[in-house]
Design a protein around this motif. Structure first.
Motif, PDB file in Angstrom:
ATOM      1  N   VAL A 181     -34.292 -12.215 -67.974  1.00  0.00           N
ATOM      2  CA  VAL A 181     -33.853 -13.547 -68.296  1.00  0.00           C
ATOM      3  C   VAL A 181     -33.831 -13.883 -69.630  1.00  0.00           C
ATOM      4  O   VAL A 181     -32.747 -14.284 -70.236  1.00  0.00           O
ATOM      5  N   LEU A 182     -34.722 -13.309 -70.361  1.00  0.00           N
ATOM      6  CA  LEU A 182     -34.638 -13.620 -71.845  1.00  0.00           C
ATOM      7  C   LEU A 182     -33.822 -12.874 -72.507  1.00  0.00           C
ATOM      8  O   LEU A 182     -32.995 -13.403 -73.731  1.00  0.00           O
ATOM      9  N   ASP A 183     -33.430 -11.626 -72.092  1.00  0.00           N
ATOM     10  CA  ASP A 183     -32.339 -10.903 -72.669  1.00  0.00           C
ATOM     11  C   ASP A 183     -30.997 -11.274 -72.514  1.00  0.00           C
ATOM     12  O   ASP A 183     -30.131 -11.402 -73.113  1.00  0.00           O
ATOM     13  N   THR A 184     -30.612 -11.320 -71.064  1.00  0.00           N
ATOM     14  CA  THR A 184     -29.371 -11.822 -70.570  1.00  0.00           C
ATOM     15  C   THR A 184     -28.899 -13.074 -70.324  1.00  0.00           C
ATOM     16  O   THR A 184     -27.737 -13.242 -70.138  1.00  0.00           O
ATOM     17  N   LEU A 229     -40.720 -17.622 -76.198  1.00  0.00           N
ATOM     18  CA  LEU A 229     -40.634 -18.137 -74.625  1.00  0.00           C
ATOM     19  C   LEU A 229     -40.390 -19.557 -74.653  1.00  0.00           C
ATOM     20  O   LEU A 229     -39.483 -19.993 -73.604  1.00  0.00           O
ATOM     21  N   VAL A 230     -40.847 -20.574 -75.476  1.00  0.00           N
ATOM     22  CA  VAL A 230     -40.674 -21.901 -75.574  1.00  0.00           C
ATOM     23  C   VAL A 230     -39.137 -22.306 -75.627  1.00  0.00           C
ATOM     24  O   VAL A 230     -38.471 -23.227 -75.175  1.00  0.00           O
ATOM     25  N   GLU A 231     -38.670 -21.774 -76.867  1.00  0.00           N
ATOM     26  CA  GLU A 231     -37.290 -22.068 -77.316  1.00  0.00           C
ATOM     27  C   GLU A 231     -36.222 -21.803 -76.362  1.00  0.00           C
ATOM     28  O   GLU A 231     -35.535 -22.781 -76.063  1.00  0.00           O
ATOM     29  N   PRO A 232     -36.129 -20.652 -75.702  1.00  0.00           N
ATOM     30  CA  PRO A 232     -35.293 -20.545 -74.481  1.00  0.00           C
ATOM     31  C   PRO A 232     -35.569 -21.546 -73.640  1.00  0.00           C
ATOM     32  O   PRO A 232     -34.334 -21.915 -72.948  1.00  0.00           O
ATOM     33  N   ALA A 233     -36.630 -21.927 -73.092  1.00  0.00           N
ATOM     34  CA  ALA A 233     -36.799 -22.855 -72.150  1.00  0.00           C
ATOM     35  C   ALA A 233     -36.350 -24.123 -72.313  1.00  0.00           C
ATOM     36  O   ALA A 233     -35.486 -24.775 -71.692  1.00  0.00           O
ATOM     37  N   VAL A 234     -36.582 -24.386 -73.836  1.00  0.00           N
ATOM     38  CA  VAL A 234     -35.714 -25.753 -74.179  1.00  0.00           C
ATOM     39  C   VAL A 234     -34.367 -25.729 -74.204  1.00  0.00           C
ATOM     40  O   VAL A 234     -33.792 -26.805 -73.844  1.00  0.00           O
ATOM     41  N   ASN A 235     -33.743 -24.750 -74.701  1.00  0.00           N
ATOM     42  CA  ASN A 235     -32.294 -24.607 -74.630  1.00  0.00           C
ATOM     43  C   ASN A 235     -31.998 -24.469 -73.182  1.00  0.00           C
ATOM     44  O   ASN A 235     -30.640 -25.094 -73.015  1.00  0.00           O
ATOM     45  N   ALA A 236     -32.593 -23.996 -72.253  1.00  0.00           N
ATOM     46  CA  ALA A 236     -32.063 -24.259 -70.819  1.00  0.00           C
ATOM     47  C   ALA A 236     -32.039 -25.483 -70.533  1.00  0.00           C
ATOM     48  O   ALA A 236     -31.037 -26.051 -69.846  1.00  0.00           O
ATOM     49  N   LEU A 237     -33.054 -26.415 -70.886  1.00  0.00           N
ATOM     50  CA  LEU A 237     -32.987 -27.790 -70.602  1.00  0.00           C
ATOM     51  C   LEU A 237     -31.582 -28.526 -71.229  1.00  0.00           C
ATOM     52  O   LEU A 237     -30.905 -29.438 -70.538  1.00  0.00           O
ATOM     53  N   ILE A 238     -31.616 -28.448 -72.291  1.00  0.00           N
ATOM     54  CA  ILE A 238     -30.658 -29.203 -73.139  1.00  0.00           C
ATOM     55  C   ILE A 238     -29.280 -28.694 -73.057  1.00  0.00           C
ATOM     56  O   ILE A 238     -28.316 -29.360 -73.415  1.00  0.00           O
ATOM     57  N   HIS A 239     -28.985 -27.457 -72.489  1.00  0.00           N
ATOM     58  CA  HIS A 239     -27.589 -27.019 -72.165  1.00  0.00           C
ATOM     59  C   HIS A 239     -27.544 -26.870 -70.679  1.00  0.00           C
ATOM     60  O   HIS A 239     -27.520 -25.636 -70.453  1.00  0.00           O
ATOM     61  N   PRO A 240     -27.346 -27.887 -70.043  1.00  0.00           N
ATOM     62  CA  PRO A 240     -27.008 -27.665 -68.534  1.00  0.00           C
ATOM     63  C   PRO A 240     -26.033 -26.712 -68.375  1.00  0.00           C
ATOM     64  O   PRO A 240     -25.790 -26.190 -67.108  1.00  0.00           O
ATOM     65  N   GLU A 241     -25.060 -26.627 -69.188  1.00  0.00           N
ATOM     66  CA  GLU A 241     -23.767 -25.812 -68.925  1.00  0.00           C
ATOM     67  C   GLU A 241     -24.333 -24.325 -68.390  1.00  0.00           C
ATOM     68  O   GLU A 241     -23.488 -23.438 -67.882  1.00  0.00           O
ATOM     69  N   ASN A 242     -25.115 -23.811 -69.368  1.00  0.00           N
ATOM     70  CA  ASN A 242     -25.464 -22.304 -69.209  1.00  0.00           C
ATOM     71  C   ASN A 242     -25.998 -22.441 -67.589  1.00  0.00           C
ATOM     72  O   ASN A 242     -25.931 -21.238 -66.911  1.00  0.00           O
ATOM     73  N   TYR A 243     -26.567 -23.304 -66.997  1.00  0.00           N
ATOM     74  CA  TYR A 243     -27.225 -23.113 -65.557  1.00  0.00           C
ATOM     75  C   TYR A 243     -25.833 -23.047 -64.537  1.00  0.00           C
ATOM     76  O   TYR A 243     -25.801 -22.356 -63.703  1.00  0.00           O
ATOM     77  N   LEU A 244     -24.888 -23.831 -65.030  1.00  0.00           N
ATOM     78  CA  LEU A 244     -23.565 -23.763 -64.310  1.00  0.00           C
ATOM     79  C   LEU A 244     -22.779 -22.640 -64.317  1.00  0.00           C
ATOM     80  O   LEU A 244     -22.470 -21.940 -63.295  1.00  0.00           O
ATOM     81  N   GLN A 245     -22.979 -22.131 -65.608  1.00  0.00           N
ATOM     82  CA  GLN A 245     -22.396 -20.595 -65.678  1.00  0.00           C
ATOM     83  C   GLN A 245     -23.101 -19.497 -64.949  1.00  0.00           C
ATOM     84  O   GLN A 245     -22.147 -18.786 -64.396  1.00  0.00           O
ATOM     85  N   GLY A 246     -24.236 -19.645 -64.832  1.00  0.00           N
ATOM     86  CA  GLY A 246     -24.901 -18.679 -64.018  1.00  0.00           C
ATOM     87  C   GLY A 246     -24.489 -18.710 -62.662  1.00  0.00           C
ATOM     88  O   GLY A 246     -24.398 -17.508 -61.981  1.00  0.00           O
ATOM     89  N   LEU A 247     -23.696 -19.727 -62.081  1.00  0.00           N
ATOM     90  CA  LEU A 247     -23.307 -19.815 -60.663  1.00  0.00           C
ATOM     91  C   LEU A 247     -21.997 -19.190 -60.760  1.00  0.00           C
ATOM     92  O   LEU A 247     -21.681 -18.128 -59.999  1.00  0.00           O
ATOM     93  N   THR A 248     -21.024 -19.953 -61.543  1.00  0.00           N
ATOM     94  CA  THR A 248     -19.615 -19.324 -61.767  1.00  0.00           C
ATOM     95  C   THR A 248     -19.371 -17.864 -62.036  1.00  0.00           C
ATOM     96  O   THR A 248     -18.591 -17.260 -61.638  1.00  0.00           O
ATOM     97  N   GLY A 249     -20.606 -17.471 -62.963  1.00  0.00           N
ATOM     98  CA  GLY A 249     -20.506 -16.044 -63.140  1.00  0.00           C
ATOM     99  C   GLY A 249     -20.693 -15.173 -62.133  1.00  0.00           C
ATOM    100  O   GLY A 249     -20.274 -14.151 -61.921  1.00  0.00           O
ATOM    101  N   GLY A 250     -21.326 -15.618 -61.003  1.00  0.00           N
ATOM    102  CA  GLY A 250     -21.383 -14.862 -59.743  1.00  0.00           C
ATOM    103  C   GLY A 250     -20.360 -14.953 -58.830  1.00  0.00           C
ATOM    104  O   GLY A 250     -20.274 -14.439 -57.897  1.00  0.00           O
ATOM    105  N   LEU A 251     -19.555 -16.025 -59.146  1.00  0.00           N
ATOM    106  CA  LEU A 251     -18.324 -16.164 -58.301  1.00  0.00           C
ATOM    107  C   LEU A 251     -17.314 -15.283 -58.044  1.00  0.00           C
ATOM    108  O   LEU A 251     -16.877 -14.659 -59.100  1.00  0.00           O
TER     109      LEU A 251
END
Lengths: 356, 118, 524, 115
Positions: C59-62, C502-524
């Motif tokens: 996860v931290l790499d990709t 460890l912590v900074e990627p987690a915070v980035n995951a929180l403040i950039h919700p668009e990455n979470y969305l891309q995780g889905l559309t990337g699989g589409l």
């Protein structure tokens, strides 16, 4: 990082640490002597000679080092040592005289105001744990009083420190507002408006009243109250262990004085006199020592001679109600100052007085 | 992998900093110095004599059990001056499950009020 | 595709499957031998931990990983109709917290429950609970989230009531399951509200479609209050001291991770599910979190001050610690949700969130260590009341040293890990309002006082006759405490390493919700 | 309006359940309160998937051109019911234990140590 770099860091740390240890111990004892002398004069006594604290330490080193059978010996012996050592490490982060703090200057190691606030807890904590570990009722009572006092004075102290940093972050365009180097290079006095000035004076006054409790001095010395609980948390300590506590007290006085100087009076003599090189250093150090003397005089000696001891619940009340309110008033003044300055476009005080 | 460089990194908080490793080095060095100074002091005392008994202003030592200050008596000064707030908090903690649920409903209601739904 | 690749491609599923399978194998294996069963459980959790680390690296790499169960991602009318796990840096961070505590708990239980009956059930429940927690933090589907919450609560309620011969333990278990069920039912109701409007259960998809209608507001409030109740935020914290205090120490340890997983739910809902619309409400939810955090800290610490039971006291301390987590995240949310300021002009918001997220793992470790020490003291003396303990530092030297580490860590004294995360919180939240930092500093000092009280009344003081033959606890318990203590010291000495990796990627995951969305559309 | 009745019923059930939990002192009655809330939530879920004139979503034997109920809410409800049964059983067993120890079902008797 190369090996030579690490060696350099370790060597400079070694040198700095030795220097600062010597400084802390010697000046701690000297100021203790001065304090006793002045207090004696104020009470109409002659008082001990200035070197008396040194003689006291020598005496304690010769005396037997008793470990009571009720005590948990390893905690009992370790506590004074840890307390003194951590107290001396604080000096590494404080700018002394005209010099930057050793941790900032000589090494890359850094620490800020909150760190100092927390390191200041460790000596008191060591005293508390030492008191608890001696297994004596008197010591336990004293130790728990010390802990209650700590909770009490930490509230106004936190208000002072956070207010200063918060105000500084608004008026000055600096990074690292919690760094002492920043705070002492941009003194707040000149940057704020008149109301903020009043707020700052109130905060300084509060800090002067917090200092005696931080140092366990009258009127906030109920943890050690000689008359009722026989020196409280140090009742079972003797010999060299007691000497450690004695030295901690001296070093802590210097630390608190230096902290107040760094926060509120970070001015140096040499730029005004136009001195350079060694004479500047000498002037700054002398000026620092005078400032330290004045701070200790006002925050420790005068208060302890003129006031009687408070009961422990009164101590908690004093800090949590009147002094906290005072600190909050100071904070509110600083907040108002911000709005007023921006709204009515008032220049900072330094320009009002035509100094800038 | 992690280089030594990274281990010496200062922990930066944006408004302040803290470098634990260097503090530790300084602490160890000063500890050694003070330990050596302390070593000059007298180390002896008379074990098992009256010396090692707890100081009780000359009163006889009672049994250990009764000399241990119990935890509920600790911080008397603090609890005494904060009595009003402690009593108020104690009366809230009833231990009754119904009340737990009631608090949940209250919090939900307050949030509804804040958000302006009701 | 060779075997290792195959395993690695299914690693996200294995994170839940391995403990789940292990849970149902445990009763069978315990028929053979107790020792083999213990080794089996420890190795199951160890393998899971290895997989967590592997997935973490990935996860931290990709970036965000989407794992779809059954087959590839299918959509119909633009609706995702598969069950899937969506793992970003925050999820894997929380999974790391859970698995560390569960793994340590399994080692600790070996010695701690040596002479108890019903160990096979205990270990089954422990593994079930681990599976539930991991599912909670890894899932990308709201209904799955509900199911995993229920799995976790059922398993943990049974664990809390492990000593069924004590009425207080059963009562605590009952309270816990009662509160959890109500919370979970309300969560189900809220997700039904969302489902009815947007015809989706997938978090990413919902986040994409959400428009912040009237019903969405109701759902948001229900989500926050129900998950905060499960996380033990004041004034819905009253079950915490009951549950933590009466459970076996090793179960309290895992319960800490379970509450953190609920807090993860709060953050996920606020930042990801409502991430696109969080600036719309007329009131800042960040301030609500901050105020709840402040109340939590103060009430927790004041109540801790007057407790006389070892584990209840730690439980209230744990409640107070949760306040810090809310403070930082609340500060961050206030800035993010305010379009006038924006996160780029207020960098302190990111620092505050870093502090909070870092504090999640620190809090779990510190409180976990203290619970283990409480368990060790109970194991050695069969006492939990602080009033009847004393003088144990002579008999239990290692436990005392571990306790000192835990004491310094939880009250945030340098150079322990608690200081690093609290430093981040103090030095950032003050810019939102100075009072926040002031109260945070104050309650950390009070936490120190609270735990010094334990130190005095349990470990120091004169030698008590009744504890003359008390011995140090078994090695497995010492090893478990040692692991946590060394992690604490490591985190304390190298905070920069942990925060930036460890912590900074987690915070980035929180403040950039668009990455979470891309995780889905990337699989589409 | 008539289409809203199931929603109103669901809300009413949830509120009745909460009322029972908060104001009844008998543990069994509080448990019933929880099941009432659960029924309310389940009713709500099922209603979401309702189509007027729809038939059960089973493909075999379904007449062509007919409307089917939406199956997902039904699956959710089924799962929720199963979980509900497990929780109910667990809670009942706790109550049995508590009753054995104290011979009482009054929730005020189980105040814990917070007094």
């Amino acid at each position: 990082m190369e090996l030579s770099e690490i060696t350099r860091i370790v060597l400079t740390t070694l040198g700095g640490a030795m220097l600062i240890t010597l400084f802390g111990l010697v000046f701690g004892l000297i100021y203790k002597g001065i304090d006793r002398k002045i207090a004696a004069h104020m009470q109409g006594r002659i008082g001990p000679p200035l070197k008396q604290p040194f003689l006291d330490v020598r005496k304690l080193f010769v005396k037997e080092n008793i470990v009571p059978e009720n005590a948990v010996d390893w905690v009992f012996n370790l506590a004074p040592l840890i307390g003194l050592v951590s107290c001396i490490t604080i000096l590494l982060y404080l700018p002394i005289g005209g010099f930057p703090a050793i941790m900032d200057g000589v090494m890359y190691g850094k620490g800020d105001l909150i760190l100092i606030l927390y390191l200041l807890i460790i000596p008191s904590l060591a005293m508390v744990i030492g008191g608890f570990s001696s297994g004596s009722p008197y010591a336990t009572v004293g130790a728990q009083r010390e802990m209650a006092t700590m909770i009490a004075y930490e509230f106004p102290l936190a208000i002072i420190i956070i207010s200063l940093a918060w105000r500084l972050s608004l008026v000055a365009d600096v990074t690292n507002v919690f760094s002492l180097a920043t705070i002492s290079s941009v003194p707040l006095w000149g940057l704020i408006g008149p109301i903020g000035f009043i707020g700052l004076v109130i905060l300084l006054f509060t800090l002067f009243l917090v200092t005696p409790a931080e140092l366990s001095k009258i009127p906030f010395d109920s943890p050690e109250a000689e008359t009722e609980i026989a020196d409280g948390l140090m009742v079972e300590y003797s010999g060299r262990n007691l000497a450690m506590f004695y030295l901690t007290d001296g070093v802590k006085t210097v630390v608190m004085g230096t902290l107040i100087i760094a926060l509120f009076f970070p001015y140096n003599l040499s730029p005004i006199l136009g001195l350079t090189s060694y004479s500047a250093m000498a002037a700054d150090i002398m000026f620092y020592l005078v400032k330290l003397f004045l701070v200790i005089l006002f925050s420790v000696t005068l208060i302890r001679v003129s006031v009687a001891r408070l009961k422990i619940d009164q101590v908690v009340y004093t800090y949590w109600v009147p002094l906290t309110l005072l600190g909050l008033v100071g904070l509110i003044c600083l907040m108002w100052d911000q709005t007023i300055m921006t709204q009515f476009n008032i220049p900072p005080i330094i320009e009002l007085l035509g100094l800038g | 992998m992690i280089s030594i460089d990274e281990l010496f990194n200062t922990f930066n908080t944006g408004n302040g900093f803290w470098n634990p490793v260097l503090w530790l080095i300084a602490f160890v060095i000063i500890f050694l110095i003070i330990y050596i100074i302390r070593g000059f002091g007298n180390n002896s005392y008379k074990k098992g004599t009256g010396q090692t008994q707890v100081f009780l202003s000359g009163n006889p030592e009672s049994d250990f059990e009764s000399m241990h200050v119990k935890s509920s008596n600790l911080y008397w000064g603090w609890t005494e001056s904060m009595k009003w707030i402690i009593d108020a908090l104690k009366s809230i903690h009833t231990g009754n499950v119904s009340d737990y649920v009631l608090w949940f409903v209250i919090v939900m209601g307050v949030l509804f009020l804040f958000v302006g739904l009701i | 595709m060779n075997f290792i690749d195959l395993i690695m491609s299914h690693a996200p599923a294995l994170l839940v499957v391995i403990p789940l399978l292990g849970a149902f194998l445990t009763p069978l294996i315990s028929k053979i031998n107790d020792k083999i069963r213990n080794i089996f459980v420890i190795s199951i959790l160890g393998i899971t931990a290895v997989f967590v680390l592997l997935v973490a690296q990935q996860v931290l790499d990709t970036g965000t990983i989407t794992y779809v169960f059954g087959s590839s991602l299918q959509t119909q009318n633009n609706t995702v109709i598969r069950i899937l796990f969506e793992i970003d840096a925050l999820s894997i961070f929380m999974a790391l917290v859970s698995i560390i505590l569960a793994f340590v708990a399994s080692i600790y239980s070996w010695g701690f429950l040596e002479n108890e009956t019903g160990q096979d059930k205990y270990y089954t429940l422990l593994l079930l609970m681990t599976a539930g927690m991991l599912g909670m933090v890894l899932t990308g589907d709201l209904f799955n989230f509900f199911v995993f919450i229920e799995i976790t609560s059922i398993a943990s309620a049974a664990l809390i009531a492990f000593w069924t011969n004590r009425v207080k333990a059963v009562e605590a278990g009952f309270k816990y399951i009662f509160i959890s069920t109500i919370g979970a039912l309300f969560i189900l109701f809220a997700l039904a509200l969302l489902y009815g409007q947007y015809d989706a259960l997938n978090i990413a998809q919902l986040a994409d479609r959400i428009t912040f209608t009237y019903l969405d507001k109701i759902a948001l409030i229900i989500f926050i209050s129900a998950l905060a109740m499960k996380g033990g935020i004041v004034p819905m914290h009253m079950w915490v001291p009951d549950a933590y205090g009466r459970a076996p120490a090793s179960a309290s340890l895992v319960l800490v991770a379970a509450t953190q997983a609920s807090l993860y739910g709060v953050f996920r809902v606020l930042f990801t599910l409502y991430g696109n619309v969080i600036h719309l409400p007329n009131i800042s939810f960040g301030w609500i979190l901050v105020i709840l955090g402040l109340i939590t800290m103060l009430v927790g610490v004041i109540m801790a001050m007057i407790q006389t039971d070892f584990k209840r006291l730690i439980a209230y301390g744990a409640v107070a610690e949760l306040g810090y987590i809310f403070l930082g995240v609340g500060t961050g949310l206030t800035i993010i949700a305010n379009p006038d300021i924006g996160i780029s002009s207020a960098p302190f918001a990111v620092e505050a969130m870093k502090g909070s997220i870092f504090h999640i793992i620190n809090d779990a470790l510190d409180v976990g260590l203290l619970f283990m020490i409480a368990g060790a003291v109970y194991y050695a003396t069969k006492e939990t009341s602080l009033n009847s303990l004393g003088g144990l530092a002579r008999n239990m030297k290692y436990t005392t040293i571990f306790f000192i580490i835990g004491l310094l860590a939880i009250s945030g004294i340098p150079p322990m890990n608690g200081f690093a995360s609290k430093l981040l919180i103090y030095e950032s939240t003050y810019q939102l309002n100075p009072i926040i930092s002031i109260i945070a500093i104050l309650s950390s000092i009070m936490l120190l006082a609270v735990f010094v009280k334990i130190f005095q009344s349990v470990f120091l003081g004169p030698k008590l006759k009744k504890f003359d033959d008390v011995k140090e606890v078994p090695k497995s318990m010492l090893i478990a405490m040692g692991i946590v203590a060394s992690i604490i010291i490591f985190f304390g000495l190298f905070p920069d390493l942990i925060v930036s990796n460890l912590v900074e990627p987690a915070v980035n995951a929180l403040i950039h919700p668009e990455n979470y969305l891309q995780g889905l559309t990337g699989g589409l | 309006m008539i289409a809203n009745i199931p929603y109103i019923a669901a809300a009413a059930l949830i509120i009745i359940g909460l009322y029972t939990i908060i104001f009844r002192k008998n543990l069994i009655k509080m448990l019933i309160g929880i099941t009432i809330i659960e029924s309310g939530v389940n009713l709500f879920l099922i209603t979401l998937g309702y189509r007027k004139g729809g038939i059960a979503p089973i493909f075999t034997g379904a007449p062509a051109e007919s409307t089917m109920m939406f199956p997902v809410p039904q699956a959710l409800t089924l799962t929720s019911i199963v979980i509900g049964v497990a929780v109910l059983a667990l809670m009942l067993s706790f109550i049995v234990h508590m009753y054995r120890h104290t011979k009482s079902l009054d929730v005020r008797k189980f105040g814990g140590d917070d007094q």
